[in-house]
Scaffold this motif. Structure first.
Motif, PDB file in Angstrom:
ATOM      1  N   THR A   1      39.333  35.472  49.864  1.00  0.00           N
ATOM      2  CA  THR A   1      38.553  36.339  48.989  1.00  0.00           C
ATOM      3  C   THR A   1      37.977  35.540  47.824  1.00  0.00           C
ATOM      4  O   THR A   1      38.561  34.548  47.382  1.00  0.00           O
ATOM      5  CB  THR A   1      39.413  37.488  48.442  1.00  0.00           C
ATOM      6  N   ARG A   2      36.826  35.991  47.340  1.00  0.00           N
ATOM      7  CA  ARG A   2      36.118  35.260  46.282  1.00  0.00           C
ATOM      8  C   ARG A   2      36.153  36.026  44.964  1.00  0.00           C
ATOM      9  O   ARG A   2      36.273  37.244  44.940  1.00  0.00           O
ATOM     10  CB  ARG A   2      34.659  35.044  46.701  1.00  0.00           C
ATOM     11  N   LEU A   3      36.011  35.287  43.893  1.00  0.00           N
ATOM     12  CA  LEU A   3      35.871  35.911  42.582  1.00  0.00           C
ATOM     13  C   LEU A   3      34.540  36.651  42.518  1.00  0.00           C
ATOM     14  O   LEU A   3      33.547  36.217  43.102  1.00  0.00           O
ATOM     15  CB  LEU A   3      35.905  34.853  41.484  1.00  0.00           C
ATOM     16  N   MET A   4      34.527  37.761  41.788  1.00  0.00           N
ATOM     17  CA  MET A   4      33.271  38.459  41.565  1.00  0.00           C
ATOM     18  C   MET A   4      32.365  37.599  40.692  1.00  0.00           C
ATOM     19  O   MET A   4      32.844  36.873  39.802  1.00  0.00           O
ATOM     20  CB  MET A   4      33.526  39.804  40.884  1.00  0.00           C
TER      21      MET A   4
ATOM     22  N   PHE B   1      48.927  40.122  46.263  1.00  0.00           N
ATOM     23  CA  PHE B   1      48.305  39.500  45.096  1.00  0.00           C
ATOM     24  C   PHE B   1      48.489  37.987  45.130  1.00  0.00           C
ATOM     25  O   PHE B   1      47.553  37.223  44.867  1.00  0.00           O
ATOM     26  CB  PHE B   1      48.900  40.067  43.809  1.00  0.00           C
ATOM     27  N   ASP B   2      49.687  37.533  45.469  1.00  0.00           N
ATOM     28  CA  ASP B   2      49.951  36.095  45.541  1.00  0.00           C
ATOM     29  C   ASP B   2      49.124  35.433  46.633  1.00  0.00           C
ATOM     30  O   ASP B   2      48.633  34.306  46.466  1.00  0.00           O
ATOM     31  CB  ASP B   2      51.442  35.843  45.775  1.00  0.00           C
ATOM     32  N   LEU B   3      48.960  36.117  47.772  1.00  0.00           N
ATOM     33  CA  LEU B   3      48.130  35.567  48.841  1.00  0.00           C
ATOM     34  C   LEU B   3      46.682  35.442  48.400  1.00  0.00           C
ATOM     35  O   LEU B   3      45.992  34.484  48.768  1.00  0.00           O
ATOM     36  CB  LEU B   3      48.221  36.452  50.085  1.00  0.00           C
ATOM     37  N   LYS B   4      46.218  36.390  47.615  1.00  0.00           N
ATOM     38  CA  LYS B   4      44.831  36.372  47.149  1.00  0.00           C
ATOM     39  C   LYS B   4      44.582  35.285  46.116  1.00  0.00           C
ATOM     40  O   LYS B   4      43.466  34.759  46.012  1.00  0.00           O
ATOM     41  CB  LYS B   4      44.463  37.722  46.513  1.00  0.00           C
ATOM     42  N   THR B   5      45.609  34.942  45.336  1.00  0.00           N
ATOM     43  CA  THR B   5      45.372  34.144  44.135  1.00  0.00           C
ATOM     44  C   THR B   5      46.035  32.772  44.099  1.00  0.00           C
ATOM     45  O   THR B   5      45.604  31.912  43.325  1.00  0.00           O
ATOM     46  CB  THR B   5      45.851  34.932  42.903  1.00  0.00           C
ATOM     47  N   HIS B   6      47.086  32.548  44.895  1.00  0.00           N
ATOM     48  CA  HIS B   6      47.828  31.294  44.764  1.00  0.00           C
ATOM     49  C   HIS B   6      48.135  30.612  46.093  1.00  0.00           C
ATOM     50  O   HIS B   6      48.902  29.649  46.127  1.00  0.00           O
ATOM     51  CB  HIS B   6      49.150  31.542  44.013  1.00  0.00           C
ATOM     52  N   HIS B   7      47.557  31.092  47.173  1.00  0.00           N
ATOM     53  CA  HIS B   7      47.801  30.492  48.482  1.00  0.00           C
ATOM     54  C   HIS B   7      47.123  29.123  48.563  1.00  0.00           C
ATOM     55  O   HIS B   7      46.122  28.863  47.889  1.00  0.00           O
ATOM     56  CB  HIS B   7      47.270  31.421  49.576  1.00  0.00           C
ATOM     57  N   GLU B   8      47.671  28.247  49.403  1.00  0.00           N
ATOM     58  CA  GLU B   8      47.121  26.894  49.533  1.00  0.00           C
ATOM     59  C   GLU B   8      45.686  26.891  50.054  1.00  0.00           C
ATOM     60  O   GLU B   8      44.939  25.929  49.843  1.00  0.00           O
ATOM     61  CB  GLU B   8      48.003  26.058  50.465  1.00  0.00           C
ATOM     62  N   LYS B   9      45.277  27.984  50.718  1.00  0.00           N
ATOM     63  CA  LYS B   9      43.913  28.065  51.231  1.00  0.00           C
ATOM     64  C   LYS B   9      42.928  28.662  50.218  1.00  0.00           C
ATOM     65  O   LYS B   9      41.737  28.727  50.490  1.00  0.00           O
ATOM     66  CB  LYS B   9      43.879  28.895  52.517  1.00  0.00           C
ATOM     67  N   CYS B  10      43.436  29.088  49.066  1.00  0.00           N
ATOM     68  CA  CYS B  10      42.564  29.667  48.048  1.00  0.00           C
ATOM     69  C   CYS B  10      41.636  28.613  47.458  1.00  0.00           C
ATOM     70  O   CYS B  10      42.003  27.432  47.337  1.00  0.00           O
ATOM     71  CB  CYS B  10      43.393  30.289  46.919  1.00  0.00           C
TER      72      CYS B  10
ATOM     73  N   VAL C   1      42.290  29.841  41.857  1.00  0.00           N
ATOM     74  CA  VAL C   1      43.668  29.604  41.435  1.00  0.00           C
ATOM     75  C   VAL C   1      43.717  29.312  39.935  1.00  0.00           C
ATOM     76  O   VAL C   1      44.559  29.849  39.202  1.00  0.00           O
ATOM     77  CB  VAL C   1      44.288  28.442  42.232  1.00  0.00           C
ATOM     78  N   GLU C   2      42.790  28.481  39.476  1.00  0.00           N
ATOM     79  CA  GLU C   2      42.729  28.127  38.051  1.00  0.00           C
ATOM     80  C   GLU C   2      42.522  29.362  37.181  1.00  0.00           C
ATOM     81  O   GLU C   2      43.199  29.550  36.152  1.00  0.00           O
ATOM     82  CB  GLU C   2      41.572  27.153  37.822  1.00  0.00           C
ATOM     83  N   ILE C   3      41.600  30.232  37.578  1.00  0.00           N
ATOM     84  CA  ILE C   3      41.286  31.416  36.777  1.00  0.00           C
ATOM     85  C   ILE C   3      42.483  32.342  36.676  1.00  0.00           C
ATOM     86  O   ILE C   3      42.834  32.831  35.584  1.00  0.00           O
ATOM     87  CB  ILE C   3      40.076  32.158  37.377  1.00  0.00           C
ATOM     88  N   PHE C   4      43.165  32.584  37.777  1.00  0.00           N
ATOM     89  CA  PHE C   4      44.299  33.507  37.728  1.00  0.00           C
ATOM     90  C   PHE C   4      45.476  32.916  36.972  1.00  0.00           C
ATOM     91  O   PHE C   4      46.284  33.659  36.399  1.00  0.00           O
ATOM     92  CB  PHE C   4      44.697  33.933  39.138  1.00  0.00           C
ATOM     93  N   ARG C   5      45.595  31.610  36.934  1.00  0.00           N
ATOM     94  CA  ARG C   5      46.666  30.987  36.157  1.00  0.00           C
ATOM     95  C   ARG C   5      46.470  31.208  34.664  1.00  0.00           C
ATOM     96  O   ARG C   5      47.441  31.154  33.887  1.00  0.00           O
ATOM     97  CB  ARG C   5      46.745  29.494  36.471  1.00  0.00           C
TER      98      ARG C   5
END
Length: 227
Positions: free
Chosen positions: A52-55, A83-92, A97-101
């Protein structure tokens, strides 16, 4: 799924949304159980969540608020594992990943109260959208005294709630933000507007249109339309 149905389940807890959909799709219970549906949906969605992509405009806005030390939190109806799959998975995507951190641990998911993670504790159930609970809980996560009840709050708590600004894409989330007494910016899919365009909130077709200074926030360093 039609957009009329989707509009009613967006943002709701996983099982609540499925049960609502079952009530709208007459006869489906004879073909498929809710548990089997959720299991198969989870299997297929797990493959897609990391992609999934950021808006558009989201990364710029979050970086800007973080740069100016504006308290912010995430209040999502998604279960924590999704939520973790959307934001912190290795395929993200690394930028995602940076934005959600940047939110740190200020994240409230739809199933947190079930697992005892909610700041309210397990003695008070955190109801899903369109109830205001999840936004009130998120406000507490960032240190705001907004009270925990839907009604019967003090004038100070009411004032504190009015300072909150909610960004939403779903109708249940918009209703939850309004029920929490907060300001709401709605960034809906055009198909949702075709279902219901009557909600009395600010509507944007993209976060790229958002002007922070119009909401009492520091302005972007340059015109957001020019970037």
């Amino acid at each position: 799924m039609t957009w009329e149905i989707k509009s009613q389940v967006m943002g709701k807890p996983e099982r609540v949304g499925a049960e609502l959909m079952w009530g709208l799709l007459s006869g489906i219970e004879n073909e498929l159980s809710i548990d089997d549906y959720l299991a198969e949906r989870r299997r297929l969605q797990d493959l897609e969540w990391p992609l999934t992509r950021l808006m558009p405009g989201a990364a710029k806005l979050v970086r800007h608020l973080h740069k100016h030390n504006i308290p912010m939190a995430i209040a999502t109806g998604s279960v924590r594992r999704n939520f973790d799959l959307k934001t912190h998975h290795e395929k993200c995507d690394p930028e995602k990943v940076e934005i959600f951190r940047l939110f740190g641990d200020k994240i409230m998911c739809g199933d947190d109260s079930e697992h005892g993670k909610a700041v309210w504790g397990t003695e008070k159930v955190v109801r899903g959208k369109p109830f205001p609970d999840i936004f009130l809980c998120a406000a507490e996560l960032i240190g705001r005294n907004v009270g925990r009840e839907e009604h019967d709050i003090s004038e100070q708590e009411k004032l504190e709630r009015s300072k909150g600004l909610v960004f939403e894409d779903g109708i249940p989330g918009v209703l939850a933000g309004k029920a929490a007494g907060m300001q709401v910016v709605w960034v809906p899919d055009p198909n949702l507007l075709a279902v219901d365009s009557s909600l009395d909130v600010t509507k944007l077709s993209s976060l790229e249109q958002f002007r922070p200074e119009e909401w009492g926030l520091p302005a972007y360093d340059s015109d957001p339309k020019a970037s």
